[in-house]
Design a protein around this motif. Structure first.
Motif, PDB file in Angstrom:
ATOM      1  N   ARG A  86      23.785  19.468  30.498  1.00 43.81           N
ATOM      2  CA  ARG A  86      23.021  20.482  31.208  1.00 43.81           C
ATOM      3  C   ARG A  86      22.305  21.364  30.194  1.00 43.81           C
ATOM      4  O   ARG A  86      22.492  21.248  28.986  1.00 43.81           O
ATOM      5  N   ILE A  87      21.494  22.279  30.693  1.00 47.82           N
ATOM      6  CA  ILE A  87      20.777  23.185  29.794  1.00 47.82           C
ATOM      7  C   ILE A  87      21.769  23.993  28.975  1.00 47.82           C
ATOM      8  O   ILE A  87      21.609  24.174  27.776  1.00 47.82           O
ATOM      9  N   PHE A  88      22.837  24.492  29.664  1.00 49.18           N
ATOM     10  CA  PHE A  88      23.872  25.248  28.972  1.00 49.18           C
ATOM     11  C   PHE A  88      25.119  24.385  28.889  1.00 49.18           C
ATOM     12  O   PHE A  88      25.694  24.012  29.909  1.00 49.18           O
ATOM     13  N   GLU A  89      25.534  24.061  27.704  1.00 48.08           N
ATOM     14  CA  GLU A  89      26.711  23.217  27.525  1.00 48.08           C
ATOM     15  C   GLU A  89      27.975  24.017  27.822  1.00 48.08           C
ATOM     16  O   GLU A  89      28.157  25.129  27.342  1.00 48.08           O
ATOM     17  N   ILE A  90      28.837  23.444  28.625  1.00 48.66           N
ATOM     18  CA  ILE A  90      30.078  24.115  28.999  1.00 48.66           C
ATOM     19  C   ILE A  90      31.203  23.643  28.090  1.00 48.66           C
ATOM     20  O   ILE A  90      31.497  22.457  28.008  1.00 48.66           O
ATOM     21  N   GLN A  91      31.812  24.561  27.429  1.00 44.14           N
ATOM     22  CA  GLN A  91      32.876  24.230  26.486  1.00 44.14           C
ATOM     23  C   GLN A  91      34.143  23.835  27.235  1.00 44.14           C
ATOM     24  O   GLN A  91      34.510  24.452  28.226  1.00 44.14           O
ATOM     25  N   ASN A  92      34.798  22.773  26.761  1.00 44.69           N
ATOM     26  CA  ASN A  92      36.048  22.341  27.378  1.00 44.69           C
ATOM     27  C   ASN A  92      37.126  23.402  27.200  1.00 44.69           C
ATOM     28  O   ASN A  92      37.221  24.044  26.154  1.00 44.69           O
ATOM     29  N   LEU A  93      37.929  23.546  28.232  1.00 48.92           N
ATOM     30  CA  LEU A  93      39.059  24.470  28.155  1.00 48.92           C
ATOM     31  C   LEU A  93      40.301  23.705  27.736  1.00 48.92           C
ATOM     32  O   LEU A  93      40.561  22.609  28.221  1.00 48.92           O
ATOM     33  N   SER A  94      41.075  24.304  26.856  1.00 49.99           N
ATOM     34  CA  SER A  94      42.332  23.678  26.451  1.00 49.99           C
ATOM     35  C   SER A  94      43.358  23.841  27.570  1.00 49.99           C
ATOM     36  O   SER A  94      43.173  24.627  28.501  1.00 49.99           O
ATOM     37  N   THR A  95      44.455  23.095  27.454  1.00 45.18           N
ATOM     38  CA  THR A  95      45.518  23.185  28.459  1.00 45.18           C
ATOM     39  C   THR A  95      46.078  24.600  28.533  1.00 45.18           C
ATOM     40  O   THR A  95      46.343  25.128  29.622  1.00 45.18           O
ATOM     41  N   ILE A  96      46.240  25.218  27.379  1.00 46.78           N
ATOM     42  CA  ILE A  96      46.768  26.592  27.337  1.00 46.78           C
ATOM     43  C   ILE A  96      45.822  27.550  28.050  1.00 46.78           C
ATOM     44  O   ILE A  96      46.248  28.428  28.807  1.00 46.78           O
ATOM     45  N   GLN A  97      44.517  27.365  27.826  1.00 48.10           N
ATOM     46  CA  GLN A  97      43.533  28.227  28.482  1.00 48.10           C
ATOM     47  C   GLN A  97      43.557  28.042  29.999  1.00 48.10           C
ATOM     48  O   GLN A  97      43.454  29.002  30.761  1.00 48.10           O
ATOM     49  N   GLN A  98      43.701  26.783  30.422  1.00 46.26           N
ATOM     50  CA  GLN A  98      43.763  26.517  31.859  1.00 46.26           C
ATOM     51  C   GLN A  98      44.979  27.194  32.486  1.00 46.26           C
ATOM     52  O   GLN A  98      44.881  27.827  33.545  1.00 46.26           O
ATOM     53  N   TRP A  99      46.126  27.045  31.826  1.00 42.99           N
ATOM     54  CA  TRP A  99      47.343  27.677  32.343  1.00 42.99           C
ATOM     55  C   TRP A  99      47.220  29.199  32.340  1.00 42.99           C
ATOM     56  O   TRP A  99      47.690  29.876  33.259  1.00 42.99           O
ATOM     57  N   ALA A 100      46.584  29.733  31.304  1.00 42.52           N
ATOM     58  CA  ALA A 100      46.406  31.187  31.217  1.00 42.52           C
ATOM     59  C   ALA A 100      45.569  31.699  32.385  1.00 42.52           C
ATOM     60  O   ALA A 100      45.880  32.735  32.995  1.00 42.52           O
ATOM     61  N   ILE A 101      44.504  30.957  32.711  1.00 41.12           N
ATOM     62  CA  ILE A 101      43.643  31.353  33.827  1.00 41.12           C
ATOM     63  C   ILE A 101      44.397  31.264  35.147  1.00 41.12           C
ATOM     64  O   ILE A 101      44.326  32.169  35.989  1.00 41.12           O
ATOM     65  N   LEU A 102      45.145  30.172  35.332  1.00 40.49           N
ATOM     66  CA  LEU A 102      45.900  29.991  36.574  1.00 40.49           C
ATOM     67  C   LEU A 102      46.969  31.070  36.743  1.00 40.49           C
ATOM     68  O   LEU A 102      47.131  31.644  37.824  1.00 40.49           O
ATOM     69  N   ILE A 103      47.696  31.349  35.658  1.00 39.56           N
ATOM     70  CA  ILE A 103      48.736  32.384  35.724  1.00 39.56           C
ATOM     71  C   ILE A 103      48.108  33.745  35.985  1.00 39.56           C
ATOM     72  O   ILE A 103      48.615  34.545  36.779  1.00 39.56           O
ATOM     73  N   GLY A 104      46.971  34.000  35.324  1.00 36.40           N
ATOM     74  CA  GLY A 104      46.269  35.261  35.553  1.00 36.40           C
ATOM     75  C   GLY A 104      45.825  35.406  36.998  1.00 36.40           C
ATOM     76  O   GLY A 104      45.943  36.483  37.595  1.00 36.40           O
ATOM     77  N   ALA A 105      45.319  34.296  37.563  1.00 37.45           N
ATOM     78  CA  ALA A 105      44.886  34.325  38.965  1.00 37.45           C
ATOM     79  C   ALA A 105      46.066  34.579  39.895  1.00 37.45           C
ATOM     80  O   ALA A 105      45.969  35.366  40.843  1.00 37.45           O
ATOM     81  N   LEU A 106      47.193  33.920  39.609  1.00 38.63           N
ATOM     82  CA  LEU A 106      48.390  34.119  40.434  1.00 38.63           C
ATOM     83  C   LEU A 106      48.865  35.569  40.378  1.00 38.63           C
ATOM     84  O   LEU A 106      49.199  36.169  41.406  1.00 38.63           O
ATOM     85  N   LEU A 107      48.903  36.125  39.170  1.00 35.28           N
ATOM     86  CA  LEU A 107      49.329  37.518  39.015  1.00 35.28           C
ATOM     87  C   LEU A 107      48.390  38.465  39.751  1.00 35.28           C
ATOM     88  O   LEU A 107      48.824  39.449  40.363  1.00 35.28           O
ATOM     89  N   LEU A 108      47.095  38.147  39.686  1.00 36.43           N
ATOM     90  CA  LEU A 108      46.111  38.977  40.378  1.00 36.43           C
ATOM     91  C   LEU A 108      46.357  38.978  41.879  1.00 36.43           C
ATOM     92  O   LEU A 108      46.368  40.031  42.527  1.00 36.43           O
ATOM     93  N   PHE A 109      46.595  37.790  42.446  1.00 30.53           N
ATOM     94  CA  PHE A 109      46.788  37.700  43.887  1.00 30.53           C
ATOM     95  C   PHE A 109      48.123  38.304  44.319  1.00 30.53           C
ATOM     96  O   PHE A 109      48.233  38.877  45.403  1.00 30.53           O
ATOM     97  N   VAL A 110      49.147  38.168  43.462  1.00 28.42           N
ATOM     98  CA  VAL A 110      50.430  38.815  43.772  1.00 28.42           C
ATOM     99  C   VAL A 110      50.256  40.326  43.802  1.00 28.42           C
ATOM    100  O   VAL A 110      50.764  41.022  44.694  1.00 28.42           O
ATOM    101  N   ASN A 147      50.740  42.673  47.069  1.00 27.61           N
ATOM    102  CA  ASN A 147      51.661  43.810  47.119  1.00 27.61           C
ATOM    103  C   ASN A 147      50.947  45.098  47.501  1.00 27.61           C
ATOM    104  O   ASN A 147      51.497  45.940  48.225  1.00 27.61           O
ATOM    105  N   MET A 148      49.719  45.250  47.014  1.00 29.07           N
ATOM    106  CA  MET A 148      48.940  46.441  47.369  1.00 29.07           C
ATOM    107  C   MET A 148      48.628  46.464  48.863  1.00 29.07           C
ATOM    108  O   MET A 148      48.728  47.509  49.518  1.00 29.07           O
ATOM    109  N   LEU A 149      48.257  45.294  49.409  1.00 29.18           N
ATOM    110  CA  LEU A 149      47.951  45.221  50.839  1.00 29.18           C
ATOM    111  C   LEU A 149      49.183  45.522  51.685  1.00 29.18           C
ATOM    112  O   LEU A 149      49.100  46.226  52.700  1.00 29.18           O
ATOM    113  N   ILE A 150      50.333  44.990  51.255  1.00 30.42           N
ATOM    114  CA  ILE A 150      51.585  45.260  51.973  1.00 30.42           C
ATOM    115  C   ILE A 150      51.914  46.750  51.923  1.00 30.42           C
ATOM    116  O   ILE A 150      52.300  47.354  52.927  1.00 30.42           O
ATOM    117  N   HIS A 151      51.746  47.349  50.736  1.00 26.08           N
ATOM    118  CA  HIS A 151      52.021  48.781  50.588  1.00 26.08           C
ATOM    119  C   HIS A 151      51.112  49.609  51.496  1.00 26.08           C
ATOM    120  O   HIS A 151      51.579  50.513  52.208  1.00 26.08           O
TER     121      HIS A 151
END
Length: 206
Positions: free
Chosen positions: A35-59, A63-67
């Motif tokens: 593509r015009i802008f090349e997308i850099q591959n994410l490492s496994t650690i980066q993928q897990w970091a994003i997923l864990i971050g997303a999970l923490l965000l939604f948790v 909790n805020m909505l419940i409160h």
């Protein structure tokens, strides 16, 4: 719509949002490179970091909505009894025990005639975070129906008696699947305990 259904809906929404974010991340990672802008591959650690971050965000959001929801319910309760004579005792240690399980929270205790209202909170980080939880109404013989909104559970008082640091109630409460026998212990300082027990005696609860 009852409280249980609302909680299940919130959990379902958060679960769906998590799936959507995970899918977006997957598509982003799989997007062709030519593509015009090349997308850099994410490492496994980066993928897990994003997923864990997303999970923490939604948790956190969940909790805020419940409160926010239960805080509004607590306010509804207080608004309904604003013209009634009652006493409120704040930040009491509230312990629920059943079979082999237990749960410790903080609670604001409201004594109004022959009824006891418990506004429950989860307290974390030594009191820095206080999350509103479902409110319980205990009544002696029958529910006066003074409070029609905001109460999540109602329980007829089985027995109630004074303890060294407060008082204790036994009763049955509706759980997700059935009524369950629970013990409710309230602990506070000696001065506040004496005030509470005095009112309970005056209201013929003890």
């Amino acid at each position: 719509m009852n409280v249980k259904k609302k909680i299940l809906i919130i959990i379902s929404i958060l679960f769906c949002l998590n799936i959507i974010v995970s899918l977006i991340i997957f598509l982003f990672h799989s997007f062709p490179k030519n593509r015009i802008f090349e997308i850099q591959n994410l490492s496994t650690i980066q993928q897990w970091a994003i997923l864990i971050g997303a999970l923490l965000l939604f948790v956190t959001i969940g909790n805020m909505l419940i409160h926010i929801y239960y805080k509004k319910q607590h306010k509804k309760i207080l608004n309904q009894i604003r013209n009634e004579k009652y006493e409120i005792f704040k930040n009491i240690v509230f312990t629920q025990t059943w079979n082999f399980g237990f749960r410790i929270n903080r609670a604001d205790l409201i004594l109004i005639e022959s009824e006891i209202i418990v506004l429950i909170y989860n307290v974390n980080f030594n009191g820095l975070i206080k999350q509103a939880q479902p409110a319980i109404l205990f009544y002696k013989d029958s529910n006066s129906q003074k409070i029609k909104e905001g109460i999540s559970n109602q329980s007829k008082i089985g027995t109630i008696f004074s303890t060294t640091c407060g008082f204790k109630i036994t009763g049955k409460v509706d759980t997700l699947f059935k009524k369950q026998n629970l013990n409710f212990s309230f602990e506070t300082n000696q001065n506040q305990k004496n005030q509470i027990v005095k009112i309970l005696i005056e209201n013929k609860l003890i």
